[in-house]
Design a protein around this motif. Structure first.
Motif, PDB file in Angstrom:
ATOM      1  N   THR A 171       0.838  -1.200   0.000  1.00  0.00           N
ATOM      2  CA  THR A 171       0.000   0.000   0.000  1.00  0.00           C
ATOM      3  C   THR A 171       0.872   1.250   0.000  1.00  0.00           C
ATOM      4  OG1 THR A 171      -0.113   0.258   2.418  1.00  0.00           O
ATOM      5  CG2 THR A 171      -1.730  -1.225   1.380  1.00  0.00           C
ATOM      6  N   LEU A 172       0.315   2.332  -0.533  1.00  0.00           N
ATOM      7  CA  LEU A 172       1.038   3.598  -0.511  1.00  0.00           C
ATOM      8  C   LEU A 172       1.211   4.102   0.913  1.00  0.00           C
ATOM      9  CD1 LEU A 172      -0.525   5.433  -3.584  1.00  0.00           C
ATOM     10  CD2 LEU A 172       1.765   4.433  -3.404  1.00  0.00           C
ATOM     11  N   THR A 173       0.257   3.792   1.778  1.00  0.00           N
ATOM     12  CA  THR A 173       0.384   4.209   3.178  1.00  0.00           C
ATOM     13  C   THR A 173       1.593   3.549   3.831  1.00  0.00           C
ATOM     14  OG1 THR A 173      -1.995   4.563   3.392  1.00  0.00           O
ATOM     15  CG2 THR A 173      -0.751   4.224   5.429  1.00  0.00           C
ATOM     16  N   ALA A 174       1.765   2.249   3.605  1.00  0.00           N
ATOM     17  CA  ALA A 174       2.926   1.548   4.167  1.00  0.00           C
ATOM     18  C   ALA A 174       4.219   2.092   3.577  1.00  0.00           C
ATOM     19  CB  ALA A 174       2.799   0.051   3.908  1.00  0.00           C
ATOM     20  N   TRP A 175       4.186   2.388   2.286  1.00  0.00           N
ATOM     21  CA  TRP A 175       5.392   2.939   1.650  1.00  0.00           C
ATOM     22  C   TRP A 175       5.740   4.296   2.255  1.00  0.00           C
ATOM     23  CZ3 TRP A 175       6.868   7.318  -0.804  1.00  0.00           C
ATOM     24  CH2 TRP A 175       8.079   7.283  -1.494  1.00  0.00           C
ATOM     25  N   ARG A 176       4.747   5.144   2.421  1.00  0.00           N
ATOM     26  CA  ARG A 176       5.007   6.478   2.980  1.00  0.00           C
ATOM     27  C   ARG A 176       5.540   6.389   4.402  1.00  0.00           C
ATOM     28  NH1 ARG A 176      -0.231   7.871   0.318  1.00  0.00           N
ATOM     29  NH2 ARG A 176       0.306   9.016  -1.599  1.00  0.00           N
ATOM     30  N   GLU A 177       5.044   5.455   5.194  1.00  0.00           N
ATOM     31  CA  GLU A 177       5.543   5.273   6.555  1.00  0.00           C
ATOM     32  C   GLU A 177       7.001   4.825   6.534  1.00  0.00           C
ATOM     33  OE1 GLU A 177       4.278   5.801   9.781  1.00  0.00           O
ATOM     34  OE2 GLU A 177       3.077   7.096   8.472  1.00  0.00           O
ATOM     35  N   TRP A 178       7.313   3.899   5.654  1.00  0.00           N
ATOM     36  CA  TRP A 178       8.714   3.461   5.510  1.00  0.00           C
ATOM     37  C   TRP A 178       9.606   4.636   5.120  1.00  0.00           C
ATOM     38  CZ3 TRP A 178      11.000   3.381   0.455  1.00  0.00           C
ATOM     39  CH2 TRP A 178      12.343   3.005   0.464  1.00  0.00           C
TER      40      TRP A 178
END
Length: 303
Positions: A171-178
């Motif tokens: 997900t883009l959310t997981a990517w942004r958190e990383w």
């Protein structure tokens, strides 16, 4: 350089690939990938292509020899990703994340923050040229269709993508958190790796390294659709005939964007990014590693 024997192949993605992408646990819509289809027959003569992207050290030698000034240095800014894509003052190939950053210790990494003009200038100085999109794809996947250079089974240890650094991302959310964690710890420095670091496991059938991940790569090909009926993002149509095709995926991408047939499009009139580099090609005639020469002024083309 690697010699590619040429021959006939079907360029682009088969329809089942778009279906697979649509079903996969990834965040991008089908329209993102629609410019990869339909497939069409291509026949290429033999040619040569660099085994790896141009490195910081190689680009630095070009600059020392010619006094070349990149587009980002002339404009005073380059592109990187913080919370969103941002034009930041002082971002150049020498300072990949802006003032206070440097390329020391990264001389064997691919050079980034280079525009199409910069890549074309280097290639002509080196007695080479940028590869066409078809040449790039054939060198990456061979004459038979492969999803990634090594085959159809994903392995995060074979390529420098976000999943090599962060594990599986869907997900883009997981990517942004990383990426937020990386940025807060180290700043927005690109997570490039030394060229060839994933060889031989990640190499193509022709021995070309880093054709999945590490950096996106400029090609010589002007942006176009493979078929008039492609249901692609309407924004892409405004780039047709002006932008240049970019291939390969980068250190910041999901596995799905590091496939051999993934296409992006970039403005060749000065735009650059901390995730984009290039490699060179040449015709299969004459010397292929001849001494580097001088260069006329960089060509001007439009995105």
């Amino acid at each position: 350089m690697s010699r590619i024997p040429g021959g006939s192949f079907l360029q682009g993605s088969p329809s089942w690939m778009l279906d697979w992408l649509e079903r996969s646990d990834q965040p991008l819509p089908r329209r993102w990938f629609a410019d990869e289809a339909p497939r069409f027959a291509r026949t290429l003569p033999a040619y040569r292509i660099d085994r790896h992207p141009v490195t910081v050290a190689e680009f630095a030698e070009f600059v020392r020899s010619t006094g070349y000034v990149t587009d980002a240095e002339r404009r005073g800014f380059g592109m990187l990703y913080e919370r969103r894509w941002t034009e930041r003052e002082g971002v150049t190939w020498r300072a990949p994340a802006g003032p206070g950053t440097a390329v020391e210790g990264r001389h064997d990494h691919p050079v980034v923050n280079v525009s199409w003009n910069d890549a074309d200038a280097y290639a002509r100085w080196a007695g080479k040229r940028l590869p066409t999109e078809a040449e790039w794809e054939l060198a990456a996947r061979g004459h038979e269709f492969r999803i990634w250079p090594w085959g159809d089974d994903w392995n995060a240890r074979n390529a420098n993508t976000a999943e090599f650094h962060a594990g599986t991302l869907t997900t883009l959310t997981a990517w942004r958190e990383w990426w937020r964690g990386i940025r807060e710890r180290d700043g927005p420095m690109p997570l490039t790796t030394p060229v060839g670091a994933f060889s031989p496991a990640g190499d193509s059938v022709f021995g070309c390294a880093d054709m999945a991940g590490n950096v996106y790569e400029w090609t010589a090909t002007t942006s176009h659709l493979y078929g008039r009926t492609a249901d692609c993002d309407p924004a892409l149509r405004s780039a047709l005939g002006r932008y240049r095709v970019i291939r390969g995926g980068s250190w910041m991408n999901f596995r799905y964007q590091a496939r051999c047939t993934e296409r992006l499009h970039g403005d060749p009139t000065g735009w650059s990014s901390f995730a984009v580099g290039f490699r060179c090609a040449s015709d299969d005639t004459g010397p292929h590693d001849r001494p580097l020469g001088s260069i006329p002024g960089p060509g001007a083309l439009s995105w």
